[in-house]
Design a protein around this motif. Sequence first.
Motif, PDB file in Angstrom:
ATOM      1  N   UNK A 280      44.714  46.946  34.927  1.00  0.00           N
ATOM      2  CA  UNK A 280      43.602  46.525  35.783  1.00  0.00           C
ATOM      3  C   UNK A 280      44.099  45.553  36.839  1.00  0.00           C
ATOM      4  N   UNK A 281      43.706  45.802  38.056  1.00  0.00           N
ATOM      5  CA  UNK A 281      44.118  44.929  39.160  1.00  0.00           C
ATOM      6  C   UNK A 281      42.911  44.086  39.584  1.00  0.00           C
ATOM      7  N   UNK A 282      42.942  42.851  39.240  1.00  0.00           N
ATOM      8  CA  UNK A 282      41.854  41.907  39.534  1.00  0.00           C
ATOM      9  C   UNK A 282      40.470  42.457  39.203  1.00  0.00           C
ATOM     10  N   UNK A 283      40.186  42.721  37.943  1.00  0.00           N
ATOM     11  CA  UNK A 283      38.879  43.290  37.591  1.00  0.00           C
ATOM     12  C   UNK A 283      37.729  42.310  37.736  1.00  0.00           C
ATOM     13  N   UNK A 284      38.038  41.050  37.973  1.00  0.00           N
ATOM     14  CA  UNK A 284      36.958  40.046  38.018  1.00  0.00           C
ATOM     15  C   UNK A 284      36.348  39.902  39.404  1.00  0.00           C
ATOM     16  N   UNK A 285      36.853  40.686  40.360  1.00  0.00           N
ATOM     17  CA  UNK A 285      36.351  40.575  41.725  1.00  0.00           C
ATOM     18  C   UNK A 285      34.833  40.765  41.745  1.00  0.00           C
ATOM     19  N   UNK A 286      34.138  39.801  42.303  1.00  0.00           N
ATOM     20  CA  UNK A 286      32.684  39.922  42.462  1.00  0.00           C
ATOM     21  C   UNK A 286      31.900  39.637  41.198  1.00  0.00           C
ATOM     22  N   UNK A 287      32.532  39.073  40.196  1.00  0.00           N
ATOM     23  CA  UNK A 287      31.818  38.822  38.935  1.00  0.00           C
ATOM     24  C   UNK A 287      31.437  37.349  38.789  1.00  0.00           C
ATOM     25  N   UNK A 288      30.214  37.153  38.349  1.00  0.00           N
ATOM     26  CA  UNK A 288      29.745  35.817  38.017  1.00  0.00           C
ATOM     27  C   UNK A 288      30.331  35.432  36.661  1.00  0.00           C
ATOM     28  N   UNK A 289      30.345  34.129  36.364  1.00  0.00           N
ATOM     29  CA  UNK A 289      30.904  33.660  35.094  1.00  0.00           C
ATOM     30  C   UNK A 289      30.317  34.424  33.907  1.00  0.00           C
TER      31      UNK A 289
END
Lengths: 1295, 223
Positions: A865-874
């Motif tokens: 996974x390449x930066x799967x947290x993009x656009x995610x709230x905590x």
Amino acid sequence: MGTVTEIYDYMRILWSRIGQPYCPKCKVPIGTQSSDEIVEKVLGLGEGRKVILLAPIEPTGQESYDHMFKREKANGYARVRVDGVIHSLDEPINIDRRRRHQVELVVDRIVIRRSQASRISDSIEQALSVGDGVMIAQIIEKAARDANVDAPFRTATVRERTYSRRTDGPLPHGRGSEKTGPDEHQDVEKSKRGSAIPSRDRKGAEAFAPDDSPAARGNNYRFSQHHSCDTCGQSYEELSPHNFSFNSRLGWCDACEGLGIQQGASPTAIVIHPTRSITDGAIAGWGELGPGAKLFAIASALADHIGFDPSMPWNGLTETQQLAFLHGCGDDWIEVKGTARKKSGTNRNGLAGVRFKWHGFFPAINRATRSSWQYRKRLEELVTDVPCEACTGGRLRIDAAAVRVSDATLHEVCLWPLGKTLKWFDNLTLSSRQRKIAGELLKEVVSRLRFLVDVGVDYLSLHRTASTLSGGESQRIQLASQIGTGLTGVLYVLDEPTIGLHPRDNNRLIRALKRLRDLGNTLMLVEHDREVIDSADHVLDFGPGAGAFGGEITAAASPKRLRTRRASLTGRYLSNKQSIPVPSNRRTMPSASPRTDLQVDDDLDGVVEGRQRESQSNDINWLIIHGARENNLKEIDVALPLGRFTCVTGVSGSGKSSLVSEVLYKALAVRIHRARLVAGGHQRITGIEHVDKVINADQSPIGNSPTSNPATYTGVFDAVRELFAKLPLSKIRGYSMNRFSFNRPGGRCEACLGMGQRCIEMHFLPDVWIECENCKGQRYVEETLDVQYRDKSIADVLDMRVSEALELFESIPKVRRMLQTLDDVGLGYLQLGQSAPTLSAGEAQRVKLAAELGRPSTGKTLYILDEPTTGLHFDDLKKLLAVLQRLVDLGNTCICIEHNLDVIKTADWVIDLGPQAGDEGGIIVAEGTPERIAGSRQSQTGKALKPVLKAGTMEERLVHDPRRQQRLEKDLAKPVDVGAGVEMPWERNGRAWHTVNHLDHKGAPVEWDPELLLWLIKMMESLGQFAPTDWNHASRIELKAPGNKPWCCHILTGNKDLLHVALRVGLGKFTASDLRRKLGIKDLDDRPDLPIYGQWSRVRVRPMPNGWQDIRLFLRDFKDVNKTTYRTFLKAAANAYFDQLDVVEADPDSSRPWKKLGQQWHLSQKSIHPRHVVRWRPALLMAMVGRLKSIQPDLSFSWNSKTAGLFAVPGEKHAAGKIVTNIGRALRIELRAPSGSLTPTQVDRLGEDCEIKPATGCDRVTFWIHSLGQCDTKQLADAWRRCRESSTEESLQPA
Amino acid sequence: MNALIPNRFLFSFEFQLRYRRDMPKLDGKLTSWTDAELLPRLSELDGKSDFADVWACWNETGIAIACRVTGRHKPLRCDPKKFWTGDNLRICTDMRDARTVKRATRFCQQFYFLPTGGGPGRKRPVAGVNPIKRAREDAPPIPVERIEVASRVTKSGYSLEAFIPGKCLNGFDLLEHSRIGFYYILEDTERGQQYLTVGDDLYWYVDPSTWATAVLDRMSNPE
């Protein structure tokens, strides 16, 4: 990037205005000279020297050399120099008329003296006039002693001078060549003389050569008034800023039209070991060449010709040398040293007298793929974007590309990282004139560069294409173009500018943003990053939930006050009232990877505890990448623990994506899935046998078409359509799942082609999308929308958010499972029918992830996974982490490229690359558990991680238990069999269903005659002892003998136009031609009363297996049927059916010879279709049986099947496998393997097309052989052993 | 990793064809051929080894070629009607050194030689001309009977000699065109193919640009 930031536009003006043009070939500065400058240079050749002034001339048009010589003689000249030899014009000059010659007119002979400057100037001007701005000065001092030249020359001198004084008007001249073609010039020199002077004069010329300036050719000096190269004579035009633009026809490289790339073979596939020399294995297929090898001799000769040492590593070659090696040496013939054929010499070594031309790898591969299909197919996977051959990626025309400012070309500067570029501009020393021109330009360039460096993209280069930038990088770069404008009062709206930014650079970005604010602008950011939120002046928190549960402002305050607002979810996370905990039960890891022992400074308390845990390290498997060298990676070895959650970290540009996406993913995809990809440079990867699947969830869009959406991508829409097709109304109307697709005609609205919107072209304005007036945006026709599940039509489902759909389909496990996964990855708010192009990169990635998670897990899958947290709230991040941890709990491996510290702190293992970006990166700075990384002083990530770990709360993570999960799912909602309790009309009253207002399988009323159907049934029922007719099927009526017997007659009623009658009789009872003649059914074309047409026969007869014959009739009405004939036919058919039943009952094996013959049947190859080419011999079957028995002596074979021989191990419940014998191509061998017991790399040498496919309760390994040599016995034995071991374990486990 | 394409395809080769004032005597014994007339052995560049010796020479009357194959175990298979299916030697010549032309011109010819299969008892050697496929222009018909060929078959192989007179070589003009296109392929039913530059996979039989250049320069290699 240069054009987006406008830096390139300033630079091209700079290069065109203050740049020094260089000759692209000779690499020497070029420039124009006035006649005064030329006079000065000639005077500078040396006081007292004797010089001939020559003017190059050429025949005009079709003029012959003879005519030209006569003309010049008439003009008063006495001598010419032809190919370096001076001839008198009084005598005939014997030259080959068919070839081109270098001709110069002797204008004057002078002795250089300052006192004679006026006279010399006069002569030079005359020579330039005759030579059309070009003249040559030949020093003849010593050559003059040669009587051959000197004697006639002296007389000529007088004549020339005499003529010169005699003429006042414009001087006559034969048009001198402005383009004294460099090639011609050099060719003449090389091929004829080896120097520009006659061989007899060479000695003297060398003695008098005053210097080694490029203008000098022996004792010849070329002067030009044009913009041309003094060395080769090539003329160039004056360059304007347009000529430096690769987007303009005036400036782009003609070969690639400014793209800088072309399709070609990947260099990494050719140069496989760049650290070695070409004779030491650097080149694919060349291997290590011994001094005795012919290829060694040829490679050495080639290296000598290009000008490098053959033992020098590839990396040590200059760019020009590498280019010559890869692209060829043109038409140069190269001789192999020491192999010249001697007189009567032997040619036993095979290379005597051999010369060769070097085509180069790229042209040769290109030629091979063009001329040979085999190579086209074989090499297609190597084809990729490579730098343009003509401009080597510089995109510009060659003369513009050669212009230099302070010794750097435009392309060179564009390739540097921005940090280096900024330093270069800062240190640029310019003359006062240049400074005057460049002042404003430099100011603009430097201010933009400085901003870019400030916002943390100093690792990027101006050459980088905008399409390859991440969203955050793109925004930061766009800001750079704004900074120079100096505008105030502007509202900037930014959506997550921190994407792709390492925490180290956050502060720099924040500073830059604040600078923009201080200029008097307003910045509005959509952001999840803790630091950015903290530094904001005012925060608007939206919520409280997602989708339908959101849309309200839950808090509007400064970050400090936000922490106190209870309603704000973000505030709770900022104040640490809610947080992502650090797992206290991290999976056990060894203290160091098998790669190396790293020296790190531990200064965290937790590390001690961690080490204690680590000491319990169990035997985990490692995937080790050896010698990774893609892009900036420095031949590093990287060890990745399998069955663990690993984060690859590092500052932007440190080589994370190169390592994980380019090297690891592609190499594994090639090995495991046989993907047609070219892996990034590396030596090898070990440990692949522990992985059976690799999945890369990157941030590329899931589709470009508006008809693609999360529902279709994840496959949940198929399940929903299947569900809708099972609904009673669908069954009554005959709707299949295709009816509910908006991508194909049938149930969709044809006005908008299922899109719900129509595009109105506005010609000169952007297209406008409006709601479809036919379906009102519903995508489907009304009939389709009539079908509803729990009061929701298929269009309603597409409009739902994932969380809503989850509720709707809670009792449909197949649909619920996928929806649950979408919800788990934080996409509960997403609309199922939202078109793919409108999804953000992060959303698209999570949709991909969900689609993969929804598939059965093998427990040996590697997720990348390449930066799967993009656009995610905590809060969503917490959910995503739970999903990833769940995957790892199931035995899979998860490798994340990540900057988010909340993710890094929860990982089991962290690999930190760096220390800096670009060339200063590409090595492992630290690796280990997050605590260990935090303790590393070299690691930038560690520095940022340390406070996060210290502030984070420790909490035990709930380990995922799949069995418990299954139990929970069972309790959640009982699966519902849709439409199970509903009695369908054909079940209620089948006869009425089929004969009164019957509908075809598309829901339209049928047009065939129901009376005919009733008559046929009545006839059949009266002809034998049939069981009661079975009407209880939607589109089929069946007649058969009582008991468990094969059917006799099927009448298919689902076709709109024709009734389809199928009869089974004994083989050979009827012939097609006879039956057609007797029944006399006309072709459809001969029935003009029917709305359908066709010339196909409506009576078909074909043999069936097991001694049966199949008869098919296609009837419309009684016009097709002669009752008497049909009665007779049906009677004969019924009798034939019963007769065949008797035969089958008496001897069931009569029609099954394989039952009797056993293995002989398979050796006879009779089961192979007669039209198939048989490529395996019967002996192969015996040999394969022997090989299997040699591995497992007690193996038993069963040959009762028609198409395969089954083999089993005594004591095992299932057959161990089978050998399929009815395919001509090869023998297909299938092995039954317990699930997950074998990986693709463990079976890749068993035969052709080896594959492992999941089957019910096991995996099926399939491979093909047509000769025994294809099967690797050792691997077969290993695979067999693994299967048996796992089978034993399985049988030992409780059921 | 294996070579992406055959190494010989990365080069264009040029070699000197030996001049002989008197052509070798054609008797199948190969007694008058010397090592100096051996053609370049380039198979090693692709990791292969040659199984036969091939000679060639020229003078003003034409071109002679010979080969010796040894180490065979099975009898020869030669069928003049389907010469390409059995043991044969084929040479291709282009009397103009146009090595960039990808389709044959009228100066391109392909000759084949079989050690046996001709004559009443099918024991005599056979020589013939085979049209080049996909040629831009076919070479004019030549008097094939003028091609001289001799062979000698032994238990372990065979030797073959042939002389192609200049009149059978369209465009044979040594004064003007001393560089010619040249290619040979020796097909052996036991051991496969031995060829000068490239094999079937790169279409030597249609593409003259894959052939080598032979220099027929009397001055550079006087006998």
